[in-house]
Design a protein around this motif. Structure first.
Motif, PDB file in Angstrom:
ATOM      1  N   LYS A  32       0.829  -1.213   0.000  1.00  0.00           N
ATOM      2  CA  LYS A  32       0.000   0.000   0.000  1.00  0.00           C
ATOM      3  C   LYS A  32       0.863   1.261   0.000  1.00  0.00           C
ATOM      4  O   LYS A  32       0.598   2.204  -0.746  1.00  0.00           O
ATOM      5  N   THR A  33       1.887   1.273   0.838  1.00  0.00           N
ATOM      6  CA  THR A  33       2.745   2.457   0.920  1.00  0.00           C
ATOM      7  C   THR A  33       3.544   2.642  -0.362  1.00  0.00           C
ATOM      8  O   THR A  33       3.726   3.764  -0.840  1.00  0.00           O
ATOM      9  N   TYR A  34       4.009   1.537  -0.947  1.00  0.00           N
ATOM     10  CA  TYR A  34       4.731   1.615  -2.223  1.00  0.00           C
ATOM     11  C   TYR A  34       3.818   2.173  -3.310  1.00  0.00           C
ATOM     12  O   TYR A  34       4.223   3.033  -4.103  1.00  0.00           O
ATOM     13  N   LEU A  35       2.574   1.703  -3.345  1.00  0.00           N
ATOM     14  CA  LEU A  35       1.618   2.208  -4.322  1.00  0.00           C
ATOM     15  C   LEU A  35       1.326   3.682  -4.073  1.00  0.00           C
ATOM     16  O   LEU A  35       1.225   4.477  -5.020  1.00  0.00           O
ATOM     17  N   ASP A  53      -3.113   9.853   6.094  1.00  0.00           N
ATOM     18  CA  ASP A  53      -2.474   8.617   6.539  1.00  0.00           C
ATOM     19  C   ASP A  53      -3.172   8.129   7.799  1.00  0.00           C
ATOM     20  O   ASP A  53      -3.105   8.768   8.846  1.00  0.00           O
ATOM     21  N   CYS A  54      -3.860   6.992   7.679  1.00  0.00           N
ATOM     22  CA  CYS A  54      -4.590   6.406   8.808  1.00  0.00           C
ATOM     23  C   CYS A  54      -3.813   5.288   9.486  1.00  0.00           C
ATOM     24  O   CYS A  54      -4.348   4.615  10.378  1.00  0.00           O
ATOM     25  N   ASP A  55      -2.561   5.068   9.060  1.00  0.00           N
ATOM     26  CA  ASP A  55      -1.769   3.978   9.622  1.00  0.00           C
ATOM     27  C   ASP A  55      -1.109   4.450  10.912  1.00  0.00           C
ATOM     28  O   ASP A  55      -0.041   5.061  10.899  1.00  0.00           O
ATOM     29  N   ASP A 123      -4.354   6.390   2.783  1.00  0.00           N
ATOM     30  CA  ASP A 123      -3.671   5.144   3.127  1.00  0.00           C
ATOM     31  C   ASP A 123      -4.270   4.597   4.417  1.00  0.00           C
ATOM     32  O   ASP A 123      -4.646   5.358   5.310  1.00  0.00           O
ATOM     33  N   THR A 124      -4.351   3.279   4.522  1.00  0.00           N
ATOM     34  CA  THR A 124      -4.995   2.653   5.675  1.00  0.00           C
ATOM     35  C   THR A 124      -4.072   1.615   6.308  1.00  0.00           C
ATOM     36  O   THR A 124      -3.041   1.250   5.748  1.00  0.00           O
ATOM     37  N   PHE A 136     -14.735  -2.684  11.296  1.00  0.00           N
ATOM     38  CA  PHE A 136     -14.064  -1.383  11.322  1.00  0.00           C
ATOM     39  C   PHE A 136     -13.829  -0.852   9.913  1.00  0.00           C
ATOM     40  O   PHE A 136     -14.113   0.311   9.613  1.00  0.00           O
ATOM     41  N   LYS A 137     -13.326  -1.714   9.025  1.00  0.00           N
ATOM     42  CA  LYS A 137     -13.048  -1.275   7.660  1.00  0.00           C
ATOM     43  C   LYS A 137     -14.336  -0.894   6.926  1.00  0.00           C
ATOM     44  O   LYS A 137     -14.373   0.080   6.168  1.00  0.00           O
ATOM     45  N   ILE A 138     -15.402  -1.645   7.149  1.00  0.00           N
ATOM     46  CA  ILE A 138     -16.690  -1.319   6.521  1.00  0.00           C
ATOM     47  C   ILE A 138     -17.172   0.054   6.989  1.00  0.00           C
ATOM     48  O   ILE A 138     -17.587   0.896   6.179  1.00  0.00           O
ATOM     49  N   LYS A 139     -17.102   0.290   8.288  1.00  0.00           N
ATOM     50  CA  LYS A 139     -17.532   1.585   8.831  1.00  0.00           C
ATOM     51  C   LYS A 139     -16.653   2.717   8.315  1.00  0.00           C
ATOM     52  O   LYS A 139     -17.146   3.811   8.014  1.00  0.00           O
TER      53      LYS A 139
END
Length: 276
Positions: A32-35, A53-55, A123-124, A136-139
């Motif tokens: 994900k970060t590379y993309l 950035d949500c990470d 980014d997640t 969580f991801k759905i919400k």
């Protein structure tokens, strides 16, 4: 659903979007970060670009424990410090066990985005396994309402998420095969370096204990805890680290230069000690 090993056709699809939110979804070590880096380098000279950035544990925008956003300039290069426009203190290194506050942080940051931004890349975390993670991801997706989701999927590990959200556009990719799997130690070292840079210009100030609320009300061991220092509106101005405790005060290390603005604080769930 289209499955592509490389995002060649993806770039033209993004440019055709002209304005919207693009969410990167995938498990840990899928690229994900590379993309994100590739997309930033492609788009930064073509559109007004922003990144959320949500990470929480491996953030590239703002210090760990926070959700932040930044505007990307034409000359931006990864590895340089991003000027964080706003951040929200979640107080943990993962959304696990801290779901409500993580979602609240996303909602807060979305309201702060400059309306002049054309494309917003989001980014997640790689937190996708288990009932809590899927919910969580759905919400989060329903809250963000992305115009495009780019899903990096090995097999079908994202299907429980994708089948339960309304999708405007979906682009499914294989994970990048050359992405190196990060060990627990490597991830911890990255966070350690982030905190070291953040607190490198810090000074020590006394703050009254009475202004702080605790995310864990049972907490009694405060030394090395990461805290947020807030103004009277509850806006996060800076992070701090508790380095000593007195009867009525905490001694806190923080890069904040004007401590008189601080009238509130939040004691987070994680500690930071310098790694050997």
């Amino acid at each position: 659903m289209r499955i592509s090993p490389l995002p060649k056709s993806l770039f033209s699809e993004i440019l055709n979007l002209k304005k919207g939110k693009i969410l990167l979804l995938g498990g840990p070590d899928t690229g994900k970060t590379y993309l994100l880096e590739r997309l930033v380098n492609l788009l930064k000279r073509k559109v007004s670009l922003g990144v959320i950035d949500c990470d929480l544990g491996q953030s590239r925008v703002g210090p760990p424990t926070t959700i932040g956003w930044a505007k990307i300039g034409k000359s931006f290069k990864f590895g340089k410090n991003l000027r964080v426009r706003d951040f929200y203190f979640v107080g943990s290194l993962s959304p696990a066990g801290n779901i409500k506050r993580s979602l609240k942080g996303v909602k807060f940051i979305l309201k702060k985005i400059d309306p002049q931004i054309n494309i917003l890349l989001i980014d997640t975390t790689g937190y996708i396994k288990g009932e809590e993670a899927v919910d969580f991801k759905i919400k989060k997706i329903n809250l963000i309402k992305p115009d495009l989701i780019i899903a990096l999927q090995k097999k079908k590990e994202l299907e429980d998420i994708l089948k339960n959200v309304k999708l405007k556009r979906l682009f499914i990719m294989r994970p990048y095969p050359k992405v190196k799997r990060k060990s627990f130690t490597e991830r911890a070292k990255y966070r350690d370096n982030c905190f070291k840079r953040y607190f490198s210009s810090g000074e020590k100030f006394l703050f009254g204990k009475s202004i702080f609320k605790r995310l864990n009300r049972k907490d009694k061991d405060f030394i090395d805890k990461i805290v947020s220092l807030q103004d009277k509106q509850g806006k996060d101005l800076a992070l701090g680290k508790i380095i000593a405790e007195k009867e009525k005060d905490f001694l806190i290390l923080t890069p904040l230069k004007k401590p008189k603005k601080i009238v509130r604080g939040v004691i987070g769930l994680c500690k930071w000690k310098l790694m050997p």
